[in-house]
Motif scaffolding. Sequence first.
Motif, PDB file in Angstrom:
ATOM      1  N   TRP A 175      10.205 -80.389 -52.397  1.00 17.22           N
ATOM      2  CA  TRP A 175       9.441 -79.961 -52.706  1.00 17.22           C
ATOM      3  C   TRP A 175       8.473 -78.095 -52.380  1.00 17.22           C
ATOM      4  O   TRP A 175       7.808 -78.018 -53.061  1.00 17.22           O
ATOM      5  CB  TRP A 175       8.953 -80.323 -51.026  1.00 17.22           C
ATOM      6  N   HIS A 176      10.337 -77.653 -51.909  1.00 17.22           N
ATOM      7  CA  HIS A 176       9.840 -76.007 -51.641  1.00 17.22           C
ATOM      8  C   HIS A 176       9.472 -75.716 -53.186  1.00 17.22           C
ATOM      9  O   HIS A 176       8.761 -73.801 -53.467  1.00 17.22           O
ATOM     10  CB  HIS A 176      10.943 -75.582 -51.169  1.00 17.22           C
ATOM     11  N   LYS A 177      10.491 -76.505 -53.965  1.00 14.44           N
ATOM     12  CA  LYS A 177       9.669 -75.669 -55.261  1.00 14.44           C
ATOM     13  C   LYS A 177       8.506 -75.943 -56.283  1.00 14.44           C
ATOM     14  O   LYS A 177       8.411 -74.825 -56.564  1.00 14.44           O
ATOM     15  CB  LYS A 177      11.114 -76.395 -56.485  1.00 14.44           C
ATOM     16  N   GLN A 178       8.476 -77.566 -55.725  1.00 12.97           N
ATOM     17  CA  GLN A 178       6.889 -77.003 -55.775  1.00 12.97           C
ATOM     18  C   GLN A 178       5.642 -76.710 -55.599  1.00 12.97           C
ATOM     19  O   GLN A 178       4.819 -75.865 -55.878  1.00 12.97           O
ATOM     20  CB  GLN A 178       5.940 -78.904 -55.572  1.00 12.97           C
ATOM     21  N   PHE A 182      14.250 -75.933 -43.958  1.00 13.53           N
ATOM     22  CA  PHE A 182      14.232 -77.144 -43.813  1.00 13.53           C
ATOM     23  C   PHE A 182      14.561 -77.152 -42.166  1.00 13.53           C
ATOM     24  O   PHE A 182      13.678 -78.094 -41.494  1.00 13.53           O
ATOM     25  CB  PHE A 182      15.296 -77.918 -44.004  1.00 13.53           C
ATOM     26  N   THR A 183      15.283 -76.500 -41.348  1.00 13.05           N
ATOM     27  CA  THR A 183      15.437 -76.754 -40.257  1.00 13.05           C
ATOM     28  C   THR A 183      14.024 -76.757 -40.023  1.00 13.05           C
ATOM     29  O   THR A 183      13.524 -76.986 -38.501  1.00 13.05           O
ATOM     30  CB  THR A 183      16.004 -76.005 -39.895  1.00 13.05           C
ATOM     31  N   GLN A 184      13.045 -75.581 -40.129  1.00 14.12           N
ATOM     32  CA  GLN A 184      11.753 -75.088 -39.268  1.00 14.12           C
ATOM     33  C   GLN A 184      11.233 -76.667 -39.679  1.00 14.12           C
ATOM     34  O   GLN A 184      10.242 -76.747 -38.619  1.00 14.12           O
ATOM     35  CB  GLN A 184      11.151 -73.951 -39.666  1.00 14.12           C
ATOM     36  N   LEU A 185      10.353 -76.865 -40.825  1.00 17.97           N
ATOM     37  CA  LEU A 185       9.852 -77.995 -41.137  1.00 17.97           C
ATOM     38  C   LEU A 185       9.807 -78.945 -40.506  1.00 17.97           C
ATOM     39  O   LEU A 185       9.452 -80.012 -40.172  1.00 17.97           O
ATOM     40  CB  LEU A 185       9.707 -77.786 -43.001  1.00 17.97           C
ATOM     41  N   ASN A 207      17.411 -81.989 -49.293  1.00 20.59           N
ATOM     42  CA  ASN A 207      17.311 -82.113 -50.487  1.00 20.59           C
ATOM     43  C   ASN A 207      15.983 -82.374 -51.587  1.00 20.59           C
ATOM     44  O   ASN A 207      15.161 -81.949 -51.738  1.00 20.59           O
ATOM     45  CB  ASN A 207      18.238 -83.402 -51.223  1.00 20.59           C
ATOM     46  N   GLU A 208      15.448 -83.410 -50.549  1.00 17.78           N
ATOM     47  CA  GLU A 208      13.703 -83.593 -50.766  1.00 17.78           C
ATOM     48  C   GLU A 208      13.115 -82.269 -50.257  1.00 17.78           C
ATOM     49  O   GLU A 208      11.946 -81.861 -50.952  1.00 17.78           O
ATOM     50  CB  GLU A 208      13.191 -84.253 -49.982  1.00 17.78           C
TER      51      GLU A 208
END
Length: 226
Positions: free
Chosen positions: A31-34, A59-62, A26-27
Amino acid sequence: MIEDIDLSRKYFYEFFSKVFNFIDENEFNIWHKQLLILAKSPLDESLVSDFNKLCECDFTQLKAEQNAVFFDFSYVNVPISASFYDEGRDDGKMKLQACEIIRKSKFRKKEECRQSEDEFGFLFAFMASVIEYDLKIAQQLFRFVINPVIDEFIQKLQIHKNSNLYICIANIMKVFFANERAYLEIQAPIKKEGKSIADEALARLPYEPRLPTKFSKINIEELSKL
């Protein structure tokens, strides 16, 4: 009312804070939208490729890279506290300075928060909040806690053997904090010759393997295999 330039600073600090905290999916989505918004107006044309690369990650990569750079027991990790870069240990005078400055504000750390006040994820989140309410306190925190150590932190992110996405983040940070210094009229610290205090404290070349196999701090039960 917060000025446009300070609003932009607030957004960047929020953006940085999330990738140095333990984030869930969710976070990550927040972050990705920002990221998509900030990518429309990069601080410098040289950062376009960095923003594009980050926009393509999931998300998995990050999460995997965050673990590899900061938490993996197999390598010397990138230290995440200002004190480590200042004294070669956590919970040093930078933490005391950060606490003293934070106490001047209306904000207080939640009891359930396990982060130290001088960890970069916490510092950036606090900066994002305090910029909107007290620019004087924000300037003090930058001058006395962030500015003296941020360059080495960025460098460590850029050279870590497992850093891929974090190189992009570090490149953006390098430009952003150069702009911060110009805006706040604060000089960068003079770089000392030879090994830094942080590197001496690590007692070996950065990122040298120190365990024969990889163990994640997130999956702490794996330690029973040792």
